[in-house]
Design a protein around this motif. Structure first.
Motif, PDB file in Angstrom:
ATOM      1  N   LEU A 459       0.812  -1.153  -0.046  1.00  0.00           N
ATOM      2  CA  LEU A 459       0.013  -0.230  -0.018  1.00  0.00           C
ATOM      3  C   LEU A 459       1.016   1.272  -0.095  1.00  0.00           C
ATOM      4  O   LEU A 459       1.670   1.484   0.845  1.00  0.00           O
ATOM      5  CB  LEU A 459      -1.003   0.014   1.237  1.00  0.00           C
ATOM      6  CG  LEU A 459      -1.686   1.122   1.293  1.00  0.00           C
ATOM      7  CD1 LEU A 459      -3.192   0.887   0.348  1.00  0.00           C
ATOM      8  CD2 LEU A 459      -2.430   1.566   2.703  1.00  0.00           C
ATOM      9  N   ILE A 460       0.808   2.208  -0.970  1.00  0.00           N
ATOM     10  CA  ILE A 460       1.625   3.195  -1.131  1.00  0.00           C
ATOM     11  C   ILE A 460       0.884   4.324  -0.875  1.00  0.00           C
ATOM     12  O   ILE A 460      -0.100   4.819  -1.604  1.00  0.00           O
ATOM     13  CB  ILE A 460       2.328   3.277  -2.462  1.00  0.00           C
ATOM     14  CG1 ILE A 460       2.976   1.820  -2.858  1.00  0.00           C
ATOM     15  CG2 ILE A 460       3.229   4.409  -2.591  1.00  0.00           C
ATOM     16  CD1 ILE A 460       3.303   1.712  -4.546  1.00  0.00           C
ATOM     17  N   THR A 461       1.209   5.347  -0.054  1.00  0.00           N
ATOM     18  CA  THR A 461       0.534   6.333   0.114  1.00  0.00           C
ATOM     19  C   THR A 461       1.198   7.718  -0.426  1.00  0.00           C
ATOM     20  O   THR A 461       2.339   7.512  -0.499  1.00  0.00           O
ATOM     21  CB  THR A 461       0.150   6.777   1.809  1.00  0.00           C
ATOM     22  OG1 THR A 461       1.471   6.863   2.345  1.00  0.00           O
ATOM     23  CG2 THR A 461      -0.769   5.826   2.174  1.00  0.00           C
ATOM     24  N   THR A 462       0.453   8.586  -0.923  1.00  0.00           N
ATOM     25  CA  THR A 462       1.071   9.881  -1.403  1.00  0.00           C
ATOM     26  C   THR A 462       0.230  11.078  -1.264  1.00  0.00           C
ATOM     27  O   THR A 462      -0.847  10.814  -0.808  1.00  0.00           O
ATOM     28  CB  THR A 462       1.338   9.847  -3.159  1.00  0.00           C
ATOM     29  OG1 THR A 462       0.014   9.847  -3.417  1.00  0.00           O
ATOM     30  CG2 THR A 462       2.062   8.472  -3.488  1.00  0.00           C
ATOM     31  N   MET A 463       0.833  12.295  -1.411  1.00  0.00           N
ATOM     32  CA  MET A 463      -0.020  13.438  -1.406  1.00  0.00           C
ATOM     33  C   MET A 463      -0.513  13.758   0.238  1.00  0.00           C
ATOM     34  O   MET A 463       0.488  13.373   0.828  1.00  0.00           O
ATOM     35  CB  MET A 463      -1.291  13.705  -2.379  1.00  0.00           C
ATOM     36  CG  MET A 463      -0.796  13.816  -3.750  1.00  0.00           C
ATOM     37  SD  MET A 463      -2.041  14.230  -4.668  1.00  0.00           S
ATOM     38  CE  MET A 463      -1.170  14.627  -6.186  1.00  0.00           C
TER      39      MET A 463
END
Ligand code: BF8
Length: 739
Positions: A459-463
């Motif tokens: 799971l990749i979070t951004t912003m």
């Protein structure tokens, strides 16, 4: 003094409870629920509570365990008379008004607190759900059940924790908070905070887009370019500017204008509103003094006004709600859509597929989830460029799919599969075949990291999104290519970790058409009348071939449980020759039900069917789908643009057109802001499940008749909701002297 159900202390069996209920109903001039199944469910619930707590507490309400607090919900509770007066029955549907005709039978668990995890929404694949439970993956429906019963004060909107003298909640004994605020003040303050929070999400989205446009216009990034030059020129012309940089600066103006300090000579309120909203409405809003100065200042003012000791006038607070609806609509939704179209292209008719069956077993599956398409566009580009690496890793290729509104963005411009709406986001991971999911902003369940940890998924979070356990990759416009490349490679590298024994992909997918921007709708109509494209649409509305247009929009809500509320509502409207337009998670629901493909014409009345066939033939696609997909939630601006164009063309105010909107499964603060944007344009909006206002009668009354002509109403029975919406359309036609 409360009326106690039984004045005697001894316990009763179910038969006795029923007998007491009958006697009480008779005495009060009520009747008991005639649906034996429902009645039995409530009686059993009362008995169960008596056994558990020693009191026959209402089975549909929250029990704190403290009798002093709970005594008001001993059956018959303090609320039942008002509820019977207002809606014909009490919350649990034990008592009915004699005058009310009892509607269609409902499953008792639909209205009363559920106790069983067996009852699941019809759109949830049972095998996948069983798998999620077996794998210990948390799921939204189960968490919803665990929260039952939910707090009744919260549900009726009469609790406040805006200061530390509280939290306060309104009861018959204490009708004012410690500061003196009553239910109407509390509910209207809460509503303004909700709308403001929703508007902030869309404003941030628009601001990200404006920043990118400025960077493209000033040459600060080469990673992106202008895809729709004609649209850029059209906006530049409207704003009296020449290039992308200056258009972006005019957009920024909407976040900083301060009267007497920062403002241009051309106006004192939002540029995006000034160049887009119908002129007659701008005049009306001016008279109401709700034209927003700038987006940031208005959300700050809303926070200020709603703290303890400021605005305590529900009418004034409701006007601020409408103002925030304008902030949301123009400095949020419309600006976001317009700049996205300029940068990434204006959607055109495109074919695609929907549902979890679009996840492919032999491919590297990578999903983009969230709302702001800046990074997702780049991920798409790099997932194509890195195909050879994927094949080298043993996969057939990279399968990029979309979740929630990011899916709506990616499908309307690129035909990327709409794998899951927000409530299915966890299930997309439960398939065990998702190598990576990249999330950016909004509607991202905090549970996703823990669900991903049950599988090999990264799971990749951004912003703005963050979650313990997720891999956080910050997003900067200048590094967009590097970031997207890195994300795609995380997915490729993770393919080797997939556990085939843990894979189950449901065989559920459906074809659909997307890409119905206003420009695409006008283009399609041009094939029928090249010189005056709106004329065929208006003529068909006038003649009644299209009885009206209803926007069915918004979220999927676990409160709806077993029902296919949205799908059923849409079919009922189509049958009445009402054209349906859709955005957000309801687009997923419509697509999964097959309503966004030409074959769905079978649900339409004959007149609408004939129109869809005629336009479809002229456009060489056979039949036009009866539910037009207009995009993501920010693309509700396309709906406002469409109705504004119809209003400008016909010179009929939007409030008088035969149109309506429905948010049949509303969830988020954003959706409340979007609904308010429709209300401020004079549109009637159906909302379900009801918002938190039932404890504030003045607020509910005002929302049902706003000074802009907008009206909001709640209806949780799908037959009734359809009937009421159809009536609204019929009444508007009648007022226009249309057949
Ligand atoms: O913004 S429909 S659950 S995804 S809020 Fe969220 Fe509701 Fe889905 Fe798109 Ni809109």
């Amino acid at each position: 003094m409360l009326i106690r159900f039984a004045d005697k202390e001894e316990k009763m069996n179910e038969k006795e409870i029923l007998k007491y209920s009958e006697e009480y109903a008779k005495k009060q001039g009520f009747k008991l629920n005639k649906d034996k199944k429902q009645l039995d469910y409530v009686i059993k619930g009362l008995k169960k509570n008596e056994d558990k707590y020693g009191e026959r507490y209402c089975p549909c309400r929250v029990i704190t365990g403290n009798f002093e607090e709970d005594r008001i919900i001993v059956c018959p509770c303090i609320y039942h008379k008002q509820e019977i007066k207002d809606q014909g029955h009490c919350l649990c549907r034990l008592f009915f008004s004699k005058q009310v005709k009892q509607g269609k039978t409902k499953n008792p668990k639909e209205f009363c607190a559920p106790e069983s995890k067996k009852q699941i929404p019809s759109w949830v694949n049972q095998k996948l759900l069983d798998k999620s439970r077996k794998d210990n993956a948390s799921f939204v429906i189960d968490r919803y059940q665990d929260q039952q019963p939910q707090c009744n004060f919260g549900l009726s909107g009469v609790c406040c924790k805006n200061c530390n003298m509280g939290p306060c909640r309104m009861t018959p004994k204490a009708g004012k908070g410690v500061c003196g605020a009553d239910a109407n003040v509390i509910a209207s303050r809460n509503l303004l905070r909700t709308i403001s929070a929703g508007a902030c999400c869309h404003v941030e989205h628009a601001r990200e887009n404006a920043l990118l446009l400025w960077k493209v216009g000033t040459g600060k990034t080469k990673a992106y370019s202008i895809k729709d030059k004609a649209k850029l020129q059209a906006f530049a012309k409207k704003l009296g500017k020449k290039n992308a940089k200056d258009v972006a600066l005019e957009a920024f103006e909407d976040f900083r204008r301060q009267h007497g300090v920062f403002h241009k000579s051309e106006g004192l309120y939002l540029n995006w509103l000034r160049i887009n909203a119908p002129k007659y409405l701008q005049e009306e809003w001016k008279k109401l003094d709700i034209l927003p100065e700038n987006a940031d200042i208005e959300t700050t003012r809303a926070q200020h006004a709603t703290t303890m000791g400021n605005d305590a006038d529900p009418n004034s607070l409701l006007l601020q709600c409408l103002k925030l609806g304008l902030v949301d609509g123009y400095a949020g939704l419309m600006m976001a859509t317009d700049i996205q179209d300029i940068l990434f292209g204006t959607p055109k008719l495109i074919k695609a597929e929907a549902n979890l069956g679009t996840i492919k077993p032999d491919y590297i599956n990578l999903s983009v989830h969230g709302h702001i398409p800046l990074l997702a566009e780049k991920v798409l580009e790099w997932s194509k460029k890195l195909e050879p690496e994927a094949k080298k890793a043993g996969a057939k290729g990279i399968n990029l799919v979309g979740v929630c509104c990011q899916a709506n963005e990616m499908v309307q411009r690129h035909g990327i599969a709409m794998a899951a709406h927000t409530m299915q986001s966890e299930l997309a991971l439960v398939t065990g075949a998702m190598e990576a999911m990249v999330v950016d902003a909004q509607c991202i369940y905090p549970s996703l990291a823990s669900v991903a940890s049950c599988y090999h998924t990264k799971l990749i979070t951004t912003m703005v999104a963050r979650m313990p356990g997720a891999l956080h990759i910050p997003f900067k416009i200048e590094d967009a290519d590097e970031t997207a490349k890195k994300i795609v490679r995380v997915a490729i590298d993770n393919f080797k970790n997939r556990n085939k024994a843990k894979v189950y992909i449901p065989n559920e997918k459906m074809s659909l058409y997307s890409g119905f921007s206003v420009e695409q709708i006008v283009d399609a109509l041009k094939k029928v009348n090249p010189k005056d494209p709106l004329k065929p649409l208006i003529d068909n509305i006038k003649s009644g071939n299209i009885k009206g247009v209803v926007a069915v929009i918004g979220c999927r809500n676990p409160k709806l449980r077993g029902q296919k509320f949205s799908e059923t509502l849409i079919k009922k409207l189509l049958k009445e020759n009402i054209l349906v337009i859709t955005t957000g998670c309801i687009s997923h629901a419509s697509a999964q039900e097959g309503l966004m493909k030409p074959e769905a014409v079978k649900y339409c009345g004959d007149k609408l069917k004939a129109v869809l066939i005629a336009i479809g033939k002229a456009n060489k696609i056979g039949v036009l789908p009866p539910v037009l997909h207009m995009g993501s939630c920010v693309d509700n601006s396309r709906i406002i643009r469409l109705v504004s164009e119809i209003s400008n063309y016909t010179k009929i105010p939007i409030s008088k057109l035969p149109i309506a909107a429905s948010a049949p499964e509303l969830v988020t603060e954003k959706a409340v802001a979007i609904g308010t944007n429709a209300l401020v344009h004079g549109i009637t909006v159906h909302v379900n499940p009801p918002l938190w206002t039932s404890g504030a009668k003045l607020v509910e009354k005002q929302l049902g008749n706003l000074p802009t002509g907008g009206k909001m109403f709640y209806e949780s029975d799908v037959d009734e909701a359809a009937k009421k919406i159809i009536n609204i359309i019929n009444e508007k036609r009648k007022a226009l002297k249309l057949k």
